[in-house]
Scaffold this active site. Structure first.
Site, PDB file in Angstrom:
ATOM      1  N   ASP A  93       0.846  -1.196   0.000  1.00  0.00           N
ATOM      2  CA  ASP A  93       0.000   0.000   0.000  1.00  0.00           C
ATOM      3  C   ASP A  93       0.883   1.249   0.000  1.00  0.00           C
ATOM      4  OD1 ASP A  93       0.518   1.037   2.752  1.00  0.00           O
ATOM      5  OD2 ASP A  93      -0.443  -0.819   3.402  1.00  0.00           O
ATOM      6  N   HIS A 108       8.617  -5.380  -1.108  1.00  0.00           N
ATOM      7  CA  HIS A 108       7.715  -6.305  -1.803  1.00  0.00           C
ATOM      8  C   HIS A 108       6.956  -5.620  -2.940  1.00  0.00           C
ATOM      9  CE1 HIS A 108       7.576  -9.299   1.845  1.00  0.00           C
ATOM     10  NE2 HIS A 108       8.702  -9.342   1.175  1.00  0.00           N
ATOM     11  N   SER A 177       4.644 -10.419  11.368  1.00  0.00           N
ATOM     12  CA  SER A 177       4.612 -11.684  12.106  1.00  0.00           C
ATOM     13  C   SER A 177       5.945 -12.415  12.050  1.00  0.00           C
ATOM     14  CB  SER A 177       3.508 -12.581  11.543  1.00  0.00           C
ATOM     15  OG  SER A 177       3.791 -12.881  10.189  1.00  0.00           O
ATOM     16  N   LEU A 202       1.430  -6.363  17.898  1.00  0.00           N
ATOM     17  CA  LEU A 202       0.273  -6.682  18.723  1.00  0.00           C
ATOM     18  C   LEU A 202       0.578  -7.830  19.667  1.00  0.00           C
ATOM     19  CD1 LEU A 202      -2.627  -5.637  18.906  1.00  0.00           C
ATOM     20  CD2 LEU A 202      -3.298  -7.353  17.234  1.00  0.00           C
ATOM     21  N   ALA A 219      -0.630  -0.642  16.975  1.00  0.00           N
ATOM     22  CA  ALA A 219       0.378   0.230  16.358  1.00  0.00           C
ATOM     23  C   ALA A 219       0.052   1.711  16.540  1.00  0.00           C
ATOM     24  CB  ALA A 219       0.507  -0.097  14.871  1.00  0.00           C
TER      25      ALA A 219
END
Ligand code: OAD
Length: 246
Positions: A93, A108, A177, A202, A219
């Site tokens: 994004d 990416h 993650s 988180l 966040a």
């Protein structure tokens, strides 16, 4: 603590509170669609229309979202911090740049960029892409793909990222993650460089035990607070350099 060379890594968790789905949380993208169908060169070769449709939906989704307080805090850190700085994101994004980040590496790729498989040119791409899309550079029809890095492909900007990791003194991993390499290995590269390494997430990531420090929470709460404390420590350190404390 005062730092001179910062590398930040972000993942899907930094954009979650803007309304963009993460990949591996319950209800995440990879629980709804098989990554082999939409995020591999083989999947694209099998069914390009399905892959275009997947990324078209996600590109349209971006029109409805805004950067959140975590993106803004990282842009502020870049603007105020006087040392060397690199923000590496796994996200495709554009919320970091919308928030004002400029020293940014999209490892990416980007959903708003297209790659022509015929001539190799990249173009900004804002609308839908189809199997009949035409390359604005070479005019070839039907060879356009979204410029994102799929599984089995080499991430972008690795030379720049590895050079920054090799000399950083602070590495901060946010909202990822730690399942996907090479990004998941950055903490070890930063540790090898002697950096202080911090995880903001988180919950503990796969590689949580590799970090010197961790703060767990949303966040939009923990990143602005972390940046505020980091910049306050920088100001204190600069003040001590000008006026040595007794
Ligand atoms: P994941 O979905 O694997 O992990 C997102 C992480 O963010 C998890 O550890 C969550 O606990 C955390 N998280 C969720 N909401 C959060 C919040 N509000 N605040 C802070 N943390 C939160 O996403 P990534 O690690 O980014 O690659 O995934 C890495 C790569 O795997 C992606 O770039 C993508 C995917 O397959 C490709 O498609 C090549």
């Amino acid at each position: 603590m005062s730092f001179e060379r910062i590398v930040i890594l972000t993942g899907a968790g930094v954009s979650a509170e803007s309304g963009i789905d993460t990949f591996r949380d319950s209800g995440g993208i990879w629980s709804k669609v098989d990554y082999r169908d939409v995020a591999t060169p083989e999947g694209f070769a099998r069914n390009p229309a399905k892959v275009h449709d997947f990324y078209n939906q996600r590109r349209r989704g971006l029109l409805r979202v805004q950067p959140n307080a975590a993106h803004r805090a990282l842009a502020r850190l870049e603007a105020v911090f006087g040392g060397s700085f690199l923000l590496v994101t796994q996200n495709i994004d554009d919320l970091h740049e919308s928030a004002g980040s400029r020293k940014l590496a999209h490892m990416h790729g980007e959903i708003n960029t297209a790659l022509c498989e015929a001539c190799g040119a990249r173009s900004r791409w804002s609308g839908d892409m189809t199997i009949n899309s035409q390359c604005p550079h070479c005019s070839t029809v039907g060879r356009m793909r979204v410029d994102v890095v799929w599984f089995g492909e080499m991430p972008y900007h690795m030379d720049r990222i590895e050079a920054a990791l090799a000399r950083c003194d602070l590495f901060v991993s946010i909202g990822t993650s730690g399942n996907v390499y090479p990004a998941a290995g950055f903490v070890e590269q930063a540790n090898a460089a002697g950096a202080h390494t911090v995880e903001l997430n988180l919950e503990p990531s796969e590689g949580h035990s590799s970090f010197s420090d961790a703060i767990y929470g949303r966040a939009t709460e923990i990143v602005p607070e972390f940046v505020r404390r980091l910049l306050a420590a920088e100001v204190d350190a600069a003040f001590e350099r000008i006026v040595p404390l007794p």
